[in-house]
Design an enzyme around this catalytic site. Structure first.
Site, PDB file in Angstrom:
ATOM      1  N   GLU A 285      38.379   6.448  40.410  1.00 28.06           N
ATOM      2  CA  GLU A 285      39.294   5.643  41.228  1.00 28.06           C
ATOM      3  C   GLU A 285      40.746   5.994  40.901  1.00 28.06           C
ATOM      4  O   GLU A 285      41.582   6.120  41.786  1.00 28.06           O
ATOM      5  CB  GLU A 285      39.061   4.146  41.004  1.00 28.06           C
ATOM      6  CG  GLU A 285      37.735   3.647  41.542  1.00 28.06           C
ATOM      7  CD  GLU A 285      37.498   4.003  42.999  1.00 28.06           C
ATOM      8  OE1 GLU A 285      38.415   3.850  43.815  1.00 28.06           O
ATOM      9  OE2 GLU A 285      36.382   4.452  43.319  1.00 28.06           O
ATOM     10  N   TRP A 288      41.553   8.939  42.709  1.00 26.71           N
ATOM     11  CA  TRP A 288      41.802   8.732  44.149  1.00 26.71           C
ATOM     12  C   TRP A 288      43.299   8.587  44.398  1.00 26.71           C
ATOM     13  O   TRP A 288      43.839   9.017  45.405  1.00 26.71           O
ATOM     14  CB  TRP A 288      41.078   7.476  44.668  1.00 26.71           C
ATOM     15  CG  TRP A 288      39.748   7.778  45.307  1.00 26.71           C
ATOM     16  CD1 TRP A 288      38.530   7.573  44.749  1.00 26.71           C
ATOM     17  CD2 TRP A 288      39.513   8.332  46.629  1.00 26.71           C
ATOM     18  NE1 TRP A 288      37.543   7.963  45.641  1.00 26.71           N
ATOM     19  CE2 TRP A 288      38.125   8.431  46.797  1.00 26.71           C
ATOM     20  CE3 TRP A 288      40.345   8.740  47.662  1.00 26.71           C
ATOM     21  CZ2 TRP A 288      37.534   8.922  47.954  1.00 26.71           C
ATOM     22  CZ3 TRP A 288      39.773   9.237  48.827  1.00 26.71           C
ATOM     23  CH2 TRP A 288      38.380   9.322  48.964  1.00 26.71           C
ATOM     24  N   TRP A 316      45.018   3.225  71.844  1.00 27.22           N
ATOM     25  CA  TRP A 316      45.310   1.983  71.104  1.00 27.22           C
ATOM     26  C   TRP A 316      45.708   0.891  72.088  1.00 27.22           C
ATOM     27  O   TRP A 316      46.301   1.173  73.134  1.00 27.22           O
ATOM     28  CB  TRP A 316      46.478   2.190  70.130  1.00 27.22           C
ATOM     29  CG  TRP A 316      46.260   3.234  69.086  1.00 27.22           C
ATOM     30  CD1 TRP A 316      46.943   4.415  68.956  1.00 27.22           C
ATOM     31  CD2 TRP A 316      45.314   3.217  68.011  1.00 27.22           C
ATOM     32  NE1 TRP A 316      46.476   5.117  67.874  1.00 27.22           N
ATOM     33  CE2 TRP A 316      45.473   4.413  67.277  1.00 27.22           C
ATOM     34  CE3 TRP A 316      44.336   2.313  67.595  1.00 27.22           C
ATOM     35  CZ2 TRP A 316      44.708   4.726  66.157  1.00 27.22           C
ATOM     36  CZ3 TRP A 316      43.576   2.619  66.478  1.00 27.22           C
ATOM     37  CH2 TRP A 316      43.755   3.808  65.777  1.00 27.22           C
ATOM     38  N   ASN A 351      40.008  -4.229  46.960  1.00 26.71           N
ATOM     39  CA  ASN A 351      39.765  -2.985  47.710  1.00 26.71           C
ATOM     40  C   ASN A 351      38.662  -3.107  48.762  1.00 26.71           C
ATOM     41  O   ASN A 351      38.801  -2.632  49.887  1.00 26.71           O
ATOM     42  CB  ASN A 351      39.424  -1.850  46.734  1.00 26.71           C
ATOM     43  CG  ASN A 351      39.205  -0.544  47.474  1.00 26.71           C
ATOM     44  OD1 ASN A 351      40.088  -0.048  48.158  1.00 26.71           O
ATOM     45  ND2 ASN A 351      37.995   0.003  47.372  1.00 26.71           N
ATOM     46  N   TRP A 369      46.755   2.038  63.422  1.00 24.07           N
ATOM     47  CA  TRP A 369      46.764   1.852  61.961  1.00 24.07           C
ATOM     48  C   TRP A 369      48.181   1.679  61.406  1.00 24.07           C
ATOM     49  O   TRP A 369      48.372   1.041  60.373  1.00 24.07           O
ATOM     50  CB  TRP A 369      46.056   3.019  61.256  1.00 24.07           C
ATOM     51  CG  TRP A 369      46.691   4.381  61.455  1.00 24.07           C
ATOM     52  CD1 TRP A 369      46.373   5.294  62.411  1.00 24.07           C
ATOM     53  CD2 TRP A 369      47.741   4.981  60.683  1.00 24.07           C
ATOM     54  NE1 TRP A 369      47.158   6.421  62.288  1.00 24.07           N
ATOM     55  CE2 TRP A 369      48.009   6.255  61.226  1.00 24.07           C
ATOM     56  CE3 TRP A 369      48.478   4.573  59.570  1.00 24.07           C
ATOM     57  CZ2 TRP A 369      48.974   7.117  60.721  1.00 24.07           C
ATOM     58  CZ3 TRP A 369      49.446   5.437  59.050  1.00 24.07           C
ATOM     59  CH2 TRP A 369      49.695   6.686  59.626  1.00 24.07           C
ATOM     60  N   TRP A 392      44.904   4.029  54.976  1.00 24.78           N
ATOM     61  CA  TRP A 392      44.898   3.578  56.378  1.00 24.78           C
ATOM     62  C   TRP A 392      44.399   4.679  57.297  1.00 24.78           C
ATOM     63  O   TRP A 392      43.629   4.441  58.232  1.00 24.78           O
ATOM     64  CB  TRP A 392      46.287   3.083  56.807  1.00 24.78           C
ATOM     65  CG  TRP A 392      46.453   1.626  56.495  1.00 24.78           C
ATOM     66  CD1 TRP A 392      47.140   1.091  55.446  1.00 24.78           C
ATOM     67  CD2 TRP A 392      45.878   0.521  57.218  1.00 24.78           C
ATOM     68  NE1 TRP A 392      47.030  -0.282  55.474  1.00 24.78           N
ATOM     69  CE2 TRP A 392      46.265  -0.658  56.547  1.00 24.78           C
ATOM     70  CE3 TRP A 392      45.084   0.409  58.351  1.00 24.78           C
ATOM     71  CZ2 TRP A 392      45.885  -1.926  56.980  1.00 24.78           C
ATOM     72  CZ3 TRP A 392      44.692  -0.857  58.788  1.00 24.78           C
ATOM     73  CH2 TRP A 392      45.095  -1.998  58.105  1.00 24.78           C
TER      74      TRP A 392
END
Ligand code: FAD
Length: 488
Positions: A285, A288, A316, A351, A369, A392
């Protein structure tokens, strides 16, 4: 201990320019300055008009408290923090004129626009006969360091992790300097309060203050608590928002109150004491975060543009009041609403729930987004240009290594699976607290009698779902097909 004696710095005062590294331990620039034995001038510049990375409201609150804490630490070491507001290039020159400083040291930051500004500033200052040095501290690796076999950047996490594990060997952290030689005269410094970073009317940050202790000591306390109480069991526990099984170090990392090197070394100390699966999952993590920055540095438009430009043709919908319902946590889906209210109240969201609320916005509501990213940036205490953007785009399907589009999180099943006893929803959506577990994540299915007994009137005390899950899923898949048709 790192020895910076090789640095060729003039025998003059040294400016240490603090940015997103608000700590005194494992701070390479500060320690390098201390080791010169010259007077040290620690400086923080508030660049309110800095469009490269404007801070959201929640992070302004954090910054105030973090600077107060850093200021205390530096005072104790002997060199008080100088606070100035304006354009950094001008302020640095101002301080050089006032003090006769001969060098400027800083730790590197990595938003592409900041990299450019820092490089230009470095060469400018060097042209003015100042020594300028920069150091690592924000990331475990330099984001341009790892390259695929064909010489390009990584776009997929798993091979990135493999390459990171094989070739990055994070250095041990260094301690805080024992003392600093202060500058002989008192330098003008703004009163932190005059920066008005803490909201007053209304004072909406009360819940954030209850949850967090900004500053280096708060960060170390979190780390200690995590290692002793939560790393063991992290691999499974990290998915349950009602449990305290994650480290909650993200805002401390965002402000550099703790360095990833300190976290890496501290977990190393626990290797063997916790199951290897927990140890490795946690490190993955942390990596990440490295990967997100690797993406941002190598694809500098990632914060504003779809990584996959096919998504420029995505149909959208206009955000309108649906965006507001999402922001306020009144979508009618308890798991989603709990997440959005946790964010508003505490400045942080788990998360697992970030993924669910993100998916809800971009897929159930078909809202771009970038609206979600902006809201997170304004409300998260850990808003991070790398992780927020990359995550995102991942959720929207437009990112590098994005989730396959058909992976649309089911807000009911996510709640039932990851909040099975409802403790999370009950904490943040208290108006549903008396519903039995069976209906907590889908109150609209509860019999009238059950709702009445729990004091719930749908559409009055708690909203009805703003979209129906199955229909929304089909609409999202149709939008995706439309985009594919348009882009061939
Ligand atoms: P832990 O589980 O304890 O993990 C330790 C550290 O690893 C974290 O502090 C963080 O630095 C890093 N990390 C963990 N998960 C991720 C991840 N998925 N991506 C990148 N780094 C990770 N994280 C931010 O720090 N800032 C953001 O602005 C941000 N925005 C996000 C937006 C969305 C839509 C999603 C889905 C995720 C986002 N994340 C962001 C990633 C992740 O949710 C947080 O890092 C994590 O919840 C922080 O809690 P923790 O410190 O307890 O994490």
């Amino acid at each position: 201990m790192n020895d910076f004696k090789g640095l060729d710095l003039p025998e003059k005062p040294v400016i240490v320019w603090f940015r997103n590294d608000l700590r005194v331990s494992d701070n390479m620039a500060l320690t390098a300055a201390a080791q010169t034995g010259n007077p040290v001038i620690p400086l923080y510049v508030l660049e309110k008009d800095d469009e490269t990375v404007p801070l959201g409201g929640a992070q302004e609150w954090w910054l105030h408290h973090s600077l107060a804490s850093l200021s205390n630490s530096l005072e104790r070491l002997g060199a008080p923090l100088v606070l100035r507001r304006g354009e950094a290039a001008n302020i640095l020159k101002e301080i050089v004129d006032e003090t006769g400083a001969g060098s400027v040291l800083w730790n590197r930051r990595y938003v592409p626009a900041q990299i450019k500004r820092d490089a230009a500033l470095k060469s400018d200052l060097r042209d003015s006969a100042l020594a300028v040095e920069s150091f690592d501290g924000q990331l475990l690796h330099e984001p341009t360091q790892l390259k695929t076999g064909s010489g390009g950047p990584y776009r997929v996490y798993t091979p990135f992790w493999r390459a990171f594990s094989e070739s990055c060997h994070p250095r041990p952290p260094i301690g805080a300097p024992k003392e600093l030689a202060g500058f002989k005269a008192k330098l003008a410094s703004d009163d932190l309060k005059s920066w008005s970073l803490v909201p007053t009317k209304p004072h909406w940050a009360g819940g954030i203050g209850e949850e967090w202790t900004p500053g280096e000591d708060g960060a170390q306390e979190r780390l200690k608590h995590f290692l002793s109480d939560a790393l063991d069991g992290y691999a499974d526990g990290r998915d349950f928002p009602g449990k305290e099984h994650t480290s909650k170090l993200s805002p401390h990392l965002a402000f550099g109150e703790i360095s990833p090197f300190q976290i890496w070394a501290a977990t190393e100390g626990n290797r063997g004491e916790v199951p290897d699966r927990d140890f490795t999952t946690y490190r993955k993590e942390v990596v990440w975060r490295e990967f997100s920055w690797h993406l941002l540095v190598n694809f500098p438009d990632l914060r504003s543009e779809n990584y996959n430009s096919d998504f420029d043709a995505f149909p959208w919908r206009e955000p309108g009041d649906e965006l507001e319902r999402w922001q306020k946590g009144t979508t009618g889906y308890p798991f989603i609403d709990a997440g959005m209210r946790q964010l508003w109240r505490t400045g942080w969201m788990h998360n697992r729930v970030r993924m669910a609320v993100g998916s809800f916005l971009v897929k159930h509501l078909l809202i771009d987004w970038r609206h979600g990213e902006r809201w997170f940036r304004d409300t998260l205490v850990d808003a991070d240009p790398g992780s927020n953007t990359a995550s995102w785009q991942w959720i929207a399907g437009s990112g590098a290594d994005a989730a396959p589009y058909f992976r649309i999180f089911n807000p009911i099943l996510q709640g039932e699976k990851f909040d099975p006893d409802g403790s999370y929803v009950r904490q943040f959506v208290p108006e549903l607290a008396d519903l039995p577990d069976k209906y907590l994540h889908k109150p609209w299915e509860a019999p009238e009698k059950t709702l009445r007994k729990a004091g719930v009137t749908l559409g009055e005390t708690y909203p009805k779902p703003m979209v129906e899950h199955k229909g929304a899923r089909q609409r999202a898949m149709a939008a995706y097909e439309e985009m594919k048709r348009k882009t061939g």
